[in-house]
Design an enzyme around this catalytic site. Structure first.
Site, PDB file in Angstrom:
ATOM      1  N   GLU A 251     -13.926  -0.906  17.389  1.00  0.00           N
ATOM      2  CA  GLU A 251     -14.787  -0.619  16.245  1.00  0.00           C
ATOM      3  C   GLU A 251     -16.142  -1.293  16.407  1.00  0.00           C
ATOM      4  OE1 GLU A 251     -11.226  -0.019  12.926  1.00  0.00           O
ATOM      5  OE2 GLU A 251     -12.516  -1.780  12.805  1.00  0.00           O
TER       6      GLU A 251
ATOM      7  N   HIS B 152     -13.692   2.077   8.606  1.00  0.00           N
ATOM      8  CA  HIS B 152     -12.836   0.965   8.176  1.00  0.00           C
ATOM      9  C   HIS B 152     -13.192   0.512   6.761  1.00  0.00           C
ATOM     10  CE1 HIS B 152     -10.202  -2.475   9.944  1.00  0.00           C
ATOM     11  NE2 HIS B 152      -9.942  -2.283   8.660  1.00  0.00           N
ATOM     12  N   ILE B 153     -13.128   1.456   5.826  1.00  0.00           N
ATOM     13  CA  ILE B 153     -13.525   1.182   4.445  1.00  0.00           C
ATOM     14  C   ILE B 153     -12.326   1.109   3.498  1.00  0.00           C
ATOM     15  CG2 ILE B 153     -15.790   2.247   4.718  1.00  0.00           C
ATOM     16  CD1 ILE B 153     -14.650   4.760   3.307  1.00  0.00           C
TER      17      ILE B 153
ATOM     18  N   ASP C 279      10.549   1.983   6.676  1.00  0.00           N
ATOM     19  CA  ASP C 279      10.086   0.601   6.775  1.00  0.00           C
ATOM     20  C   ASP C 279      11.162  -0.215   7.476  1.00  0.00           C
ATOM     21  OD1 ASP C 279       7.658  -1.001   5.230  1.00  0.00           O
ATOM     22  OD2 ASP C 279       9.358  -2.288   5.680  1.00  0.00           O
TER      23      ASP C 279
ATOM     24  N   ASP D 256      -9.354   5.861   9.507  1.00  0.00           N
ATOM     25  CA  ASP D 256     -10.278   4.892   8.933  1.00  0.00           C
ATOM     26  C   ASP D 256     -10.424   3.693   9.865  1.00  0.00           C
ATOM     27  OD1 ASP D 256     -11.909   3.722   6.829  1.00  0.00           O
ATOM     28  OD2 ASP D 256     -10.227   2.370   6.440  1.00  0.00           O
TER      29      ASP D 256
ATOM     30  N   ILE E  40       0.834  -1.209   0.000  1.00  0.00           N
ATOM     31  CA  ILE E  40       0.000   0.000   0.000  1.00  0.00           C
ATOM     32  C   ILE E  40       0.862   1.249   0.000  1.00  0.00           C
ATOM     33  CG2 ILE E  40      -1.724   1.303   1.309  1.00  0.00           C
ATOM     34  CD1 ILE E  40      -2.696  -1.459   2.383  1.00  0.00           C
TER      35      ILE E  40
ATOM     36  N   ARG F 250      -4.163  -0.005  11.124  1.00  0.00           N
ATOM     37  CA  ARG F 250      -4.853  -0.653  12.236  1.00  0.00           C
ATOM     38  C   ARG F 250      -5.051   0.362  13.358  1.00  0.00           C
ATOM     39  NH1 ARG F 250      -6.108  -3.526   8.945  1.00  0.00           N
ATOM     40  NH2 ARG F 250      -5.862  -5.788   8.704  1.00  0.00           N
TER      41      ARG F 250
END
Length: 325
Positions: free
Chosen positions: A278, A296-297, A183, A273, A164, A249
């Protein structure tokens, strides 16, 4: 998904545990083209514990989304031979348990990367241009220009540059952004490739991102190391003009610390998001105009859902059909 029709039918019984998958007509049809015995979650139940055990029953395969897979489940589903993962997160999967009970696991990484990266980009633009506020004002009868900023030319920090994060880098090229990436793996080859295409990119420490980025986007898995990665300490290092976006997350951000940073104007804005719990209930973050929330879409565009579903179907099929001619 027509290419699935060319494969021989698998006669092993499978259980599709995911509610979202089960109600998707296209994915149902594609599953039935490959499997002759399919049990869907047609009652829309949230399957956990004994309910999940009962639903899977004697099935040889299962399509799992957010359902928890651990020793307790696997020891009570003795006929289970393989699992196909619907979605890219694996925080709910106990890999040691899979190995112990000799259950194969089919999973394809990055299948919904464009869905998540486009949502991330849209949240950046919305925060900068204040489109969520302008929409509310016009609909309430107020015609007023809230001057926002442009994404073009901004410094964007990406923490977690996997499928992503890399895709987001490509999307940002149009906006002539300076991109700082971080990273746990060496990104030299990727950075060299992007740099050769005329796009500014540099692999740096998290601290440099906190200190220099106008927008910080999080794309990390939830681990012991990343839980509350963004908290009081790290927020104190982030520039007050910066904005934070999290589509990874929920527990990667300490929401109480984020609340205090926004309340004290130590952060220009944030968009989440994902949340630690949740759905969130009466989150104090909702009181801020410079805060955007989505349910969370990230991976759930129409195209993303199909990609995740097809990956789950095909990976489960491949695992169950191993060794067959």
């Amino acid at each position: 998904m027509n290419k699935l029709k060319t494969k021989p039918i698998c006669d092993e019984p499978i259980a599709v545990c995911s509610r979202t998958f089960s109600k998707h007509k296209g994915l149902r049809s594609a599953t039935q083209e490959l499997f002759s015995q399919v049990k869907f979650n047609d009652d829309g139940l949230k399957l956990e514990g004994s309910k999940l055990v009962q639903f899977i029953g004697e099935s040889r395969g299962a399509v799992i989304a957010l359902e928890k897979v651990d020793s307790s489940l696997l020891e009570n589903c003795s006929q289970l031979k393989a699992i196909g993962k619907y979605g890219v997160g694996v925080n709910n999967i106990d890999f040691d348990a899979l190995k112990k009970f000799k259950v194969d696991f089919g999973w394809v990484q990055g299948v919904n990367k464009r869905s998540v990266s486009e949502l991330t980009l849209s949240l950046m633009l919305a925060l900068l241009r204040k489109t969520h506020l302008q929409d509310q004002m016009v609909k309430s009868g107020h015609w007023k220009n809230l001057h926002g900023g442009q994404l073009t030319g901004k410094t964007v920090g990406i923490i977690g540059c996997g499928h992503i994060g890399k895709d987001l880098v490509h999307l940002l090229k149009t906006f002539d952004c300076q991109t700082l990436v971080n990273d746990i793996v060496d990104l030299k080859a990727f950075c060299d490739e992007i740099w050769s295409q005329g796009q500014f990119i540099k692999q740096v420490s998290k601290e440099e991102i906190y200190q220099k980025a106008d927008l910080i986007s999080l794309h990390v898995p939830l681990t012991v190391e990343t839980q509350y990665l963004i908290s009081k300490n790290t927020l104190s290092q982030i520039r007050p003009e910066a904005m934070v976006i999290n589509t990874s997350r929920g527990s990667v951000i300490n929401e109480q610390d984020l609340y205090m940073a926004l309340k004290e104007s130590r952060l220009a804005g944030a968009a989440l998001d994902v949340f630690s719990i949740e759905p969130p209930v009466d989150s104090p973050l909702f009181e801020f105009d410079n805060f955007i929330a989505t349910p969370h879409i990230g991976g759930s565009s129409k195209e993303g859902v199909i990609a995740m579903g097809q990956a789950a179907i095909e990976s489960l099929y491949d695992e169950l059909m191993k060794g067959r001619t």
